[in-house]
Design a protein around this motif. Structure first.
Motif, PDB file in Angstrom:
ATOM      1  N   LEU A  55       0.263 -17.150   0.988  1.00  0.00           N
ATOM      2  CA  LEU A  55      -0.230 -15.912   0.454  1.00  0.00           C
ATOM      3  C   LEU A  55       0.358 -14.380   0.564  1.00  0.00           C
ATOM      4  O   LEU A  55       0.750 -14.191   1.571  1.00  0.00           O
ATOM      5  CB  LEU A  55      -1.940 -15.682   0.863  1.00  0.00           C
ATOM      6  N   GLU A  56       1.333 -14.258  -0.163  1.00  0.00           N
ATOM      7  CA  GLU A  56       2.292 -13.000  -0.009  1.00  0.00           C
ATOM      8  C   GLU A  56       1.560 -12.149   0.167  1.00  0.00           C
ATOM      9  O   GLU A  56       1.549 -10.639   1.131  1.00  0.00           O
ATOM     10  CB  GLU A  56       3.517 -12.731  -1.093  1.00  0.00           C
ATOM     11  N   SER A  57       0.644 -11.610  -0.797  1.00  0.00           N
ATOM     12  CA  SER A  57      -0.300 -10.269  -1.026  1.00  0.00           C
ATOM     13  C   SER A  57      -0.521  -9.931   0.478  1.00  0.00           C
ATOM     14  O   SER A  57      -1.774 -11.312   0.980  1.00  0.00           O
ATOM     15  CB  SER A  57      -0.766  -9.610  -1.547  1.00  0.00           C
ATOM     16  N   ASP A  58      -0.795  -9.289   1.046  1.00  0.00           N
ATOM     17  CA  ASP A  58      -1.841  -8.955   2.409  1.00  0.00           C
ATOM     18  C   ASP A  58      -3.391  -7.574   1.804  1.00  0.00           C
ATOM     19  O   ASP A  58      -2.620  -6.584   0.780  1.00  0.00           O
ATOM     20  CB  ASP A  58      -0.991  -8.032   3.421  1.00  0.00           C
ATOM     21  N   PRO A  59      -4.235  -7.816   2.413  1.00  0.00           N
ATOM     22  CA  PRO A  59      -5.277  -7.838   1.973  1.00  0.00           C
ATOM     23  C   PRO A  59      -5.616  -6.293   2.131  1.00  0.00           C
ATOM     24  O   PRO A  59      -6.126  -5.580   1.695  1.00  0.00           O
ATOM     25  CB  PRO A  59      -6.579  -8.702   1.917  1.00  0.00           C
ATOM     26  N   ASP A  60      -4.666  -5.885   3.230  1.00  0.00           N
ATOM     27  CA  ASP A  60      -4.607  -4.838   4.212  1.00  0.00           C
ATOM     28  C   ASP A  60      -4.424  -3.649   3.439  1.00  0.00           C
ATOM     29  O   ASP A  60      -4.211  -2.852   3.355  1.00  0.00           O
ATOM     30  CB  ASP A  60      -4.427  -5.091   5.200  1.00  0.00           C
ATOM     31  N   PRO A  63      -5.057  -3.040  -2.574  1.00  0.00           N
ATOM     32  CA  PRO A  63      -6.578  -2.917  -2.499  1.00  0.00           C
ATOM     33  C   PRO A  63      -7.065  -3.269  -3.888  1.00  0.00           C
ATOM     34  O   PRO A  63      -8.412  -3.319  -3.655  1.00  0.00           O
ATOM     35  CB  PRO A  63      -6.457  -1.197  -3.151  1.00  0.00           C
ATOM     36  N   ALA A  64      -6.507  -4.144  -4.157  1.00  0.00           N
ATOM     37  CA  ALA A  64      -7.332  -4.938  -5.481  1.00  0.00           C
ATOM     38  C   ALA A  64      -7.777  -6.497  -5.146  1.00  0.00           C
ATOM     39  O   ALA A  64      -7.890  -7.467  -5.779  1.00  0.00           O
ATOM     40  CB  ALA A  64      -6.392  -5.103  -6.693  1.00  0.00           C
ATOM     41  N   LEU A  65      -7.989  -6.342  -3.760  1.00  0.00           N
ATOM     42  CA  LEU A  65      -7.271  -8.276  -3.153  1.00  0.00           C
ATOM     43  C   LEU A  65      -8.119  -8.462  -1.555  1.00  0.00           C
ATOM     44  O   LEU A  65      -8.212  -7.256  -1.573  1.00  0.00           O
ATOM     45  CB  LEU A  65      -5.855  -9.025  -2.859  1.00  0.00           C
TER      46      LEU A  65
END
Length: 244
Positions: A55-60, A63-65
């Protein structure tokens, strides 16, 4: 990760729950749905900070993740997950049952029950439980479910029977969900052949990798099946074989 889509999908204002989000296909689906404007609830037992996560997108930073760690084979955990998602985001519009794995090996008479149970739990039970508990919210939103079956589920084979059996179960689960929710929730599945993932390349180093399907190409199909463009499609098992 660069998207490969050739069509516009607008999921602004919707909430997508994607299981198996830390894997190759799940993470591609996360990227595709974020790109389309959805709020994405990424679910896995592997956290984004884990070395095994793709998972490349970081929830931190995104904001939409939102990431939710959950054991999808445990009904109490799934019920709690759905409750947390609705508490946090108010709705569920799309459920993508991506969590799953492949195992091959022995003929049926030599297959350990533990191996059979493992595949039933990971490939089929997770989709059943996630669908069961998300359905009341999907019905309210008139949403959609897309699950992952497999090309090999269409026939018997040698040495990977339990895998084929569980993926055939996904097709029948999909058809059942479509019949039981006609006019409210659309349910479809896709049938990959060989997906171009790091694990598959490691397991099959001498194969023709160029014929395999990129996870992002499958993620495009998942997005389409959740979109208004597929409003008249439910109960389908869509081939995503590529050239494999």
């Amino acid at each position: 990760m660069v998207a490969t889509n050739e069509f516009d999908v607008d999921f602004d204002g919707t909430v997508a729950v994607i299981t198996g989000a830390s894997g190759a296909l799940g993470s591609a689906a996360v990227e595709r749905f974020l790109e389309a404007g959805a709020t994405v609830c990424a679910v896995d037992v592997i956290a984004p900070s884990d070395a095994d996560s793709l998972l490349e997108s970081d929830p931190d930073d995104e904001p939409a993740l939102a990431f939710y760690e959950a054991n999808l084979t445990d009904e109490d955990d799934v019920a709690d997950l759905v409750e947390r998602v609705v508490d946090d985001h108010g709705r569920i519009d799309h459920l993508l049952n991506v969590a799953g794995t492949w195992r091959g090996g022995d003929h049926i008479e030599a297959t350990a029950l533990q191996e059979f149970d493992f595949l039933v739990n990971v490939n089929l039970k997770t989709a059943f439980l996630a669908s069961k508990h998300a359905l009341p919210h999907l019905q309210e939103a008139e949403g959609s479910i897309v699950s992952i079956s497999a090309r090999s589920s269409l026939e018997g084979g040698e040495g990977d029977g339990p895998y084929r059996i569980t993926k055939a179960g996904i097709r029948l689960l999909t058809e059942t969900l479509a019949e039981e929710n006609r006019g409210t929730v659309r349910a479809n599945c896709v049938m990959p052949s060989v997906i171009d993932t790091p694990m598959n390349r490691e397991m099959m180093p001498d194969a023709d990798h160029d014929s395999w399907v990129d996870p992002l190409e499958i993620a495009d199909v998942l997005a389409f099946l959740c979109s208004d463009g597929a409003a008249v499609t439910s109960g389908a098992a869509v081939p995503v074989y590529g050239e494999a």
